[in-house]
Design a protein around this motif. Structure first.
Motif, short mmCIF file in Angstrom:
data_model
loop_
_atom_site.label_atom_id
_atom_site.label_comp_id
_atom_site.label_asym_id
_atom_site.label_seq_id
_atom_site.Cartn_x
_atom_site.Cartn_y
_atom_site.Cartn_z
N TRP A 157 0.48 -1.52 -0.42
CA TRP A 157 -0.42 -0.18 0.03
C TRP A 157 0.66 0.86 0.13
O TRP A 157 0.48 2.25 -0.83
CB TRP A 157 -0.91 -0.15 1.08
CG TRP A 157 -2.41 0.80 1.30
CD1 TRP A 157 -2.09 1.89 1.96
CD2 TRP A 157 -2.89 1.31 0.34
NE1 TRP A 157 -3.36 2.72 2.10
CE2 TRP A 157 -3.56 2.14 0.56
CE3 TRP A 157 -3.26 0.81 -0.98
CZ2 TRP A 157 -5.19 3.18 0.50
CZ3 TRP A 157 -4.15 1.62 -1.17
CH2 TRP A 157 -5.37 2.40 -1.24
N ASP A 175 1.47 1.23 6.07
CA ASP A 175 1.07 -0.42 6.37
C ASP A 175 0.62 -0.32 7.67
O ASP A 175 0.01 -1.10 7.58
CB ASP A 175 3.12 -0.72 6.75
CG ASP A 175 4.18 -0.69 5.75
OD1 ASP A 175 3.49 -0.57 4.52
OD2 ASP A 175 5.27 -0.41 6.28
N TYR A 178 -3.18 -0.85 5.96
CA TYR A 178 -3.10 -1.99 5.15
C TYR A 178 -3.51 -3.56 6.08
O TYR A 178 -4.34 -4.11 6.05
CB TYR A 178 -1.71 -2.19 4.64
CG TYR A 178 -1.76 -3.83 4.15
CD1 TYR A 178 -2.53 -3.75 3.09
CD2 TYR A 178 -1.14 -4.66 4.05
CE1 TYR A 178 -2.89 -4.92 2.55
CE2 TYR A 178 -1.18 -5.83 3.71
CZ TYR A 178 -1.75 -6.19 2.43
OH TYR A 178 -2.23 -6.87 2.41
N TRP A 182 -6.79 -4.78 5.63
CA TRP A 182 -6.77 -6.28 4.19
C TRP A 182 -7.20 -7.05 4.13
O TRP A 182 -8.81 -7.17 4.95
CB TRP A 182 -5.52 -7.32 4.99
CG TRP A 182 -5.00 -8.36 4.48
CD1 TRP A 182 -4.19 -7.87 3.20
CD2 TRP A 182 -6.40 -9.27 4.18
NE1 TRP A 182 -4.05 -9.16 2.42
CE2 TRP A 182 -5.08 -10.21 2.88
CE3 TRP A 182 -6.46 -10.23 4.44
CZ2 TRP A 182 -5.95 -11.52 2.20
CZ3 TRP A 182 -6.92 -11.58 4.53
CH2 TRP A 182 -6.81 -12.96 3.51
N LEU A 186 -8.63 -5.73 -1.87
CA LEU A 186 -7.34 -4.40 -1.80
C LEU A 186 -5.83 -5.44 -2.56
O LEU A 186 -5.04 -3.89 -2.98
CB LEU A 186 -7.44 -4.50 -0.17
CG LEU A 186 -5.63 -2.82 0.22
CD1 LEU A 186 -6.39 -1.92 -0.33
CD2 LEU A 186 -5.96 -3.39 2.00
N ASP A 187 -5.68 -6.17 -2.46
CA ASP A 187 -4.42 -6.74 -2.16
C ASP A 187 -4.56 -6.97 -3.55
O ASP A 187 -2.92 -6.19 -4.84
CB ASP A 187 -4.21 -8.62 -2.10
CG ASP A 187 -3.97 -8.87 -0.96
OD1 ASP A 187 -3.11 -7.97 -0.44
OD2 ASP A 187 -3.10 -9.97 -0.14
N ILE A 190 -4.03 -3.08 -5.25
CA ILE A 190 -3.12 -2.39 -4.98
C ILE A 190 -1.47 -3.39 -6.35
O ILE A 190 -1.23 -2.69 -7.19
CB ILE A 190 -1.95 -3.50 -3.32
CG1 ILE A 190 -2.44 -2.70 -2.45
CG2 ILE A 190 -0.42 -3.22 -3.19
CD1 ILE A 190 -2.40 -3.32 -1.46
#
Length: 253
Positions: A157, A175, A178, A182, A186-187, A190
């Motif tokens: 992130w 961080d 994130y 999470w 979201l992953d 990114i």
């Protein structure tokens, strides 16, 4: 060398299931990407060797989830040196120790391709906070140690929201944001935005930084910071910002 951050956090069953899916996604995507990237990696290794000799890989001890040490792989982008992390400072493409090939590799993120092996070995994830140095982790506050609750990533992130345009403390705030937000969605977001960073370069994510600062200031976020001091061979590590050689060799950039 036994280096562990003593922290344990019980995960709900649904989180464990989602993280299992994340691991399957990591292995699948990293395996396919590694096979596809082999020609690029072969050319990259040759260019590094031609410009600055061997080694072409840079192997450095980093801190993973819950403080586990592992050897992170990268293509070497800097000239061999014996400077400490503090002496090297923030490394960008225009750093005096970065080679001409290294500048291109850093700009395009090709230098990170060997970390696909770290992902396959289970030491890293495709997405997560970037792995940090043991010396740095040993000085973390309880809040900052929260970034070690998840596996480190090849991208994260903070990296798609400005990366090195922000200070370490600011990136750590992103961080932790994130960690607390999470999700698989979201992953994927990114990963897609990482392509934009590769094509257009780093751009400050002002909105993301503001949200991360606000999140860090909430009492509930501070209250969830757990864990004791970082330990090396069972003994607290009082680094106090100084550099410590790893395996007898000063850390090189």
């Amino acid at each position: 060398m036994n280096y562990r951050l003593r922290m344990q956090r019980e995960e709900p069953a649904d989180d464990r299931s989602a993280r299992l899916v994340k691991r399957v996604m990591d292995v699948s995507l990293a395996g396919v990407a590694l096979v596809g990237a082999l020609p690029v990696m072969a050319v990259t290794a040759a260019l590094i060797a031609l410009e600055d000799g061997r080694p072409v890989l840079f192997v450095q001890r980093r801190v993973g989830r819950e403080g586990r040490l592992f050897d992170m792989l990268k293509f070497r982008t800097m000239r061999e040196n014996t400077l400490t992390i503090q002496q090297t400072g923030q490394v960008r493409e225009d750093h005096p120790l970065v080679t001409r090939v290294g500048s291109i590799l850093r700009r395009t993120k090709i230098d990170e391709l060997p970390q696909l092996l770290n992902v396959l070995r289970g030491e890293m994830s495709l997405v997560g906070p970037r792995p940090t140095y043991p010396e740095h982790a040993a000085t973390f506050t309880p809040f900052q140690r929260r970034r070690l609750e998840v596996p480190p990533g090849c991208t994260g992130w903070a990296q798609v929201n400005g990366g090195t345009l922000y200070t370490w403390d600011e990136r750590i705030q992103m961080d932790v944001w994130y960690v607390d937000h999470w999700s698989l969605a979201l992953d994927l977001r990114i990963l897609l935005r990482t392509l934009g960073v590769i094509l257009r370069g780093e751009r400050a994510g002002t909105a993301a930084m503001d949200e991360a600062r606000a999140h860090a200031a909430r009492p509930s976020t501070a209250a969830s910071a757990t864990g004791s001091a970082v330990h090396l061979n069972g003994t607290p590590v009082p680094l106090n910002g100084t550099s410590v050689p790893l395996n007898g060799t000063p850390v090189r950039g």
